[in-house]
Design a protein around this motif. Sequence first.
Motif, short mmCIF file in Angstrom:
data_model
loop_
_atom_site.label_atom_id
_atom_site.label_comp_id
_atom_site.label_asym_id
_atom_site.label_seq_id
_atom_site.Cartn_x
_atom_site.Cartn_y
_atom_site.Cartn_z
N LYS A 36 0.86 -1.18 0.00
CA LYS A 36 0.00 0.00 0.00
C LYS A 36 0.90 1.23 0.00
O LYS A 36 2.13 1.11 -0.04
CB LYS A 36 -0.91 -0.03 1.21
CG LYS A 36 -1.88 -1.21 1.15
CD LYS A 36 -2.96 -1.13 2.17
CE LYS A 36 -3.91 -2.30 1.91
NZ LYS A 36 -4.64 -2.69 3.04
N MET A 37 0.31 2.40 0.08
CA MET A 37 1.07 3.64 -0.03
C MET A 37 2.20 3.71 1.01
O MET A 37 3.34 3.97 0.67
CB MET A 37 0.14 4.85 0.14
CG MET A 37 0.85 6.17 -0.04
SD MET A 37 1.21 6.56 -1.73
CE MET A 37 -0.38 7.13 -2.27
N MET A 38 1.89 3.50 2.27
CA MET A 38 2.89 3.65 3.33
C MET A 38 3.11 2.38 4.15
O MET A 38 3.85 2.40 5.13
CB MET A 38 2.46 4.78 4.28
CG MET A 38 2.38 6.15 3.60
SD MET A 38 3.94 6.71 2.94
CE MET A 38 4.83 7.10 4.42
N THR A 39 2.46 1.27 3.78
CA THR A 39 2.59 0.02 4.55
C THR A 39 2.60 -1.18 3.61
O THR A 39 2.30 -1.06 2.42
CB THR A 39 1.41 -0.16 5.54
OG1 THR A 39 0.20 -0.27 4.79
CG2 THR A 39 1.33 0.99 6.53
N HIS A 40 2.92 -2.32 4.18
CA HIS A 40 2.81 -3.58 3.45
C HIS A 40 2.36 -4.66 4.44
O HIS A 40 2.54 -4.53 5.65
CB HIS A 40 4.14 -3.97 2.80
CG HIS A 40 5.17 -4.43 3.78
ND1 HIS A 40 5.98 -3.55 4.48
CD2 HIS A 40 5.51 -5.68 4.20
CE1 HIS A 40 6.78 -4.24 5.28
NE2 HIS A 40 6.52 -5.53 5.13
N SER A 41 1.78 -5.70 3.89
CA SER A 41 1.43 -6.87 4.71
C SER A 41 1.78 -8.13 3.92
O SER A 41 1.74 -8.13 2.70
CB SER A 41 -0.06 -6.86 5.08
OG SER A 41 -0.85 -6.96 3.91
N SER A 42 2.13 -9.17 4.66
CA SER A 42 2.49 -10.45 4.03
C SER A 42 1.72 -11.56 4.72
O SER A 42 1.72 -11.66 5.95
CB SER A 42 3.99 -10.70 4.18
OG SER A 42 4.30 -12.01 3.73
N ASN A 43 1.07 -12.38 3.92
CA ASN A 43 0.35 -13.54 4.43
C ASN A 43 0.98 -14.78 3.82
O ASN A 43 0.90 -14.99 2.60
CB ASN A 43 -1.15 -13.45 4.07
CG ASN A 43 -1.92 -14.63 4.61
OD1 ASN A 43 -1.48 -15.31 5.53
ND2 ASN A 43 -3.08 -14.88 4.03
N ALA A 44 1.63 -15.58 4.65
CA ALA A 44 2.28 -16.81 4.20
C ALA A 44 1.39 -18.00 4.54
O ALA A 44 0.85 -18.08 5.64
CB ALA A 44 3.64 -16.97 4.85
N THR A 45 1.25 -18.92 3.60
CA THR A 45 0.45 -20.12 3.79
C THR A 45 1.24 -21.32 3.31
O THR A 45 1.78 -21.31 2.20
CB THR A 45 -0.88 -20.03 3.00
OG1 THR A 45 -1.56 -18.84 3.36
CG2 THR A 45 -1.76 -21.22 3.29
N ILE A 46 1.30 -22.34 4.16
CA ILE A 46 2.00 -23.58 3.80
C ILE A 46 1.10 -24.75 4.13
O ILE A 46 0.46 -24.79 5.18
CB ILE A 46 3.34 -23.71 4.55
CG1 ILE A 46 4.29 -22.58 4.15
CG2 ILE A 46 3.97 -25.08 4.30
CD1 ILE A 46 5.62 -22.60 4.88
#
Length: 183
Positions: free
Chosen positions: A112-122
């Motif tokens: 996003k403009m000023m942030t990020h998110s990460s969703n990991a799935t295994i």
Amino acid sequence: MKKLLPLCAVLALSACSNQPNQLILNPVYQGGKVSVINSNLSTSVIDLRGDNVTLKIIESDKTKTLASPGIADSVKSALDSALSRNGANISNLSTIRFELDIHQLQAVVTEKMMTHSSNATIEFGVRVVKNASTFNKNYQGNANLEGPLSHDRAKIEGQLNKLTEQIITRIVSDPELIAYLEG
């Protein structure tokens, strides 16, 4: 000569800023002895994912994907280490086959403009073939990560490596699996 020096400096700096178009997955089993597995096992890891995308980066109007070459070998190395540390003897000559299928292993990063998110799935599927019987069980996990600004690929690699190790630890300490191997 004076013109060549600045050109070399620019080339060196641009080479440092380019990240490779792949994700380095190298999980290492760091857990100690969490169970007792007194079995001789022949192990294999098979990548059954529909596509080889390990990292998907979603920005406002575009998506970038990265693969992780050698993912099955990396997971097998961590699995063999975990099994060995918990008492198993890994041997290609063993009649007990311990097979791990990679069904899903991916991190999705949303920028996003000023942030990020990460969703990991295994999701791993374990199949153990012993004499005329078979043990089957799926193991899965998720991990989320958020941060300011743009993502750091090393942190995403660390997220996937740690989640892989956690699931492998869960596998080698599973009472149902251990009971099957001892039976």
